[in-house]
Design a protein around this motif. Structure first.
Motif, short mmCIF file in Angstrom:
data_model
loop_
_atom_site.label_atom_id
_atom_site.label_comp_id
_atom_site.label_asym_id
_atom_site.label_seq_id
_atom_site.Cartn_x
_atom_site.Cartn_y
_atom_site.Cartn_z
N HIS A 1 -81.37 -55.24 -77.13
CA HIS A 1 -82.20 -54.07 -76.82
C HIS A 1 -81.43 -52.80 -77.19
O HIS A 1 -80.23 -52.69 -76.97
N LYS A 2 -82.19 -51.83 -77.69
CA LYS A 2 -81.57 -50.56 -78.12
C LYS A 2 -81.13 -49.73 -76.91
O LYS A 2 -80.05 -49.16 -76.90
N HIS B 1 -82.15 -61.85 -79.04
CA HIS B 1 -82.45 -60.46 -79.40
C HIS B 1 -81.48 -59.53 -78.67
O HIS B 1 -80.76 -59.95 -77.76
N GLY C 1 -84.27 -65.69 -75.28
CA GLY C 1 -83.49 -64.55 -75.76
C GLY C 1 -83.48 -64.55 -77.28
O GLY C 1 -84.51 -64.75 -77.91
N ASP D 1 -88.08 -51.37 -78.73
CA ASP D 1 -86.71 -51.33 -78.19
C ASP D 1 -85.90 -52.57 -78.57
O ASP D 1 -84.72 -52.66 -78.26
N TYR D 2 -86.54 -53.53 -79.27
CA TYR D 2 -85.87 -54.80 -79.59
C TYR D 2 -85.23 -54.77 -80.97
O TYR D 2 -85.79 -54.22 -81.92
N TYR D 3 -84.06 -55.42 -81.11
CA TYR D 3 -83.60 -55.95 -82.39
C TYR D 3 -83.82 -57.44 -82.31
O TYR D 3 -83.19 -58.12 -81.48
N ARG D 4 -84.68 -57.99 -83.14
CA ARG D 4 -84.93 -59.43 -83.12
C ARG D 4 -84.24 -60.13 -84.28
O ARG D 4 -84.27 -61.36 -84.38
N GLU E 1 -91.79 -53.18 -77.49
CA GLU E 1 -91.31 -54.01 -78.61
C GLU E 1 -90.40 -53.20 -79.54
O GLU E 1 -89.50 -53.75 -80.18
N TRP F 1 -76.43 -58.51 -77.96
CA TRP F 1 -77.25 -59.65 -78.34
C TRP F 1 -77.11 -60.72 -77.26
O TRP F 1 -76.01 -60.98 -76.78
N GLN G 1 -80.38 -54.38 -68.15
CA GLN G 1 -81.01 -55.46 -67.39
C GLN G 1 -80.03 -56.09 -66.41
O GLN G 1 -78.81 -56.04 -66.61
N TYR H 1 -91.92 -52.71 -70.81
CA TYR H 1 -91.85 -53.48 -72.05
C TYR H 1 -92.18 -52.59 -73.25
O TYR H 1 -93.18 -51.87 -73.25
#
Ligand code: TYD
Length: 147
Positions: free
Chosen positions: A55-56, A53, A51, A122-125, A120, A98, A60, A118
């Motif tokens: 998601h916008k 990260h 994990g 859509d992620y805040y990392r 990428e 987060w 899940q 999937y």
């Protein structure tokens, strides 16, 4: 969305002396989204963390299919640790949360049902990017700290 929207979900169990069965239906039946993707973590070395990260837009459901692990959820204001160790209990995680996964037991399998393919983008990392994207407290919603 606040941490209070993230919940443990009791999934149906069909008990049978030949072995138990659990099923999951999307579209609001057991989880409030249609399942577009399934992925799983396995062969996780002791002491590993996954994990890290948010998601916008992705929702899940996280399930410990075998063994156990912890999921720490953080909405930018409050944090909560969940211990998952049952294949009939899922953790619903809404967008803009987060998450960190740790404390994996040997041989554990973490299955994730996801509301989208999937992506990428859509992620805040980066945690500070995630924090900056959150609405300011008081902007349209009342923030009540949780214990
Ligand atoms: P990541 O989501 O960071 O894993 P975790 O949250 O479980 O620690 O994904 C790890 C890598 O796998 C990253 O390079 C993206 C890739 N990946 C896919 O290609 N498809 C997927 O469905 C997922 C979840 C990850």
């Amino acid at each position: 969305m606040p941490l209070a929207d993230c919940k443990l979900v009791d999934l149906p169990r069909i008990h049978d002396p030949r072995g138990n069965l659990t099923f999951i239906e999307g579209g609001g039946r057991h989880i409030p989204f249609d399942i577009k993707r399934v992925y799983y973590l396995y062969d996780v070395p002791g002491g590993s963390e996954r994990g890290g990260h948010a998601h916008k837009a992705l929702s899940q459901l996280i399930i410990a299919m075998s063994g156990s692990f912890d999921v720490v959820l953080d909405d930018g204001y409050d944090k909560r640790r969940f211990h998952l160790n049952r294949s009939y209990t899922g953790l619903f995680v809404c967008p803009m949360i987060w998450r960190e996964l740790d404390n994996f037991s040997s041989g554990s399998v973490c299955m994730v049902l996801a509301s989208n393919l999937y992506d990428e983008d859509d992620y805040y990392r980066d945690y500070s990017d995630f924090k900056c994207a959150l609405p300011a407290p008081g902007a349209g919603q009342l923030h009540v700290p949780q214990r």
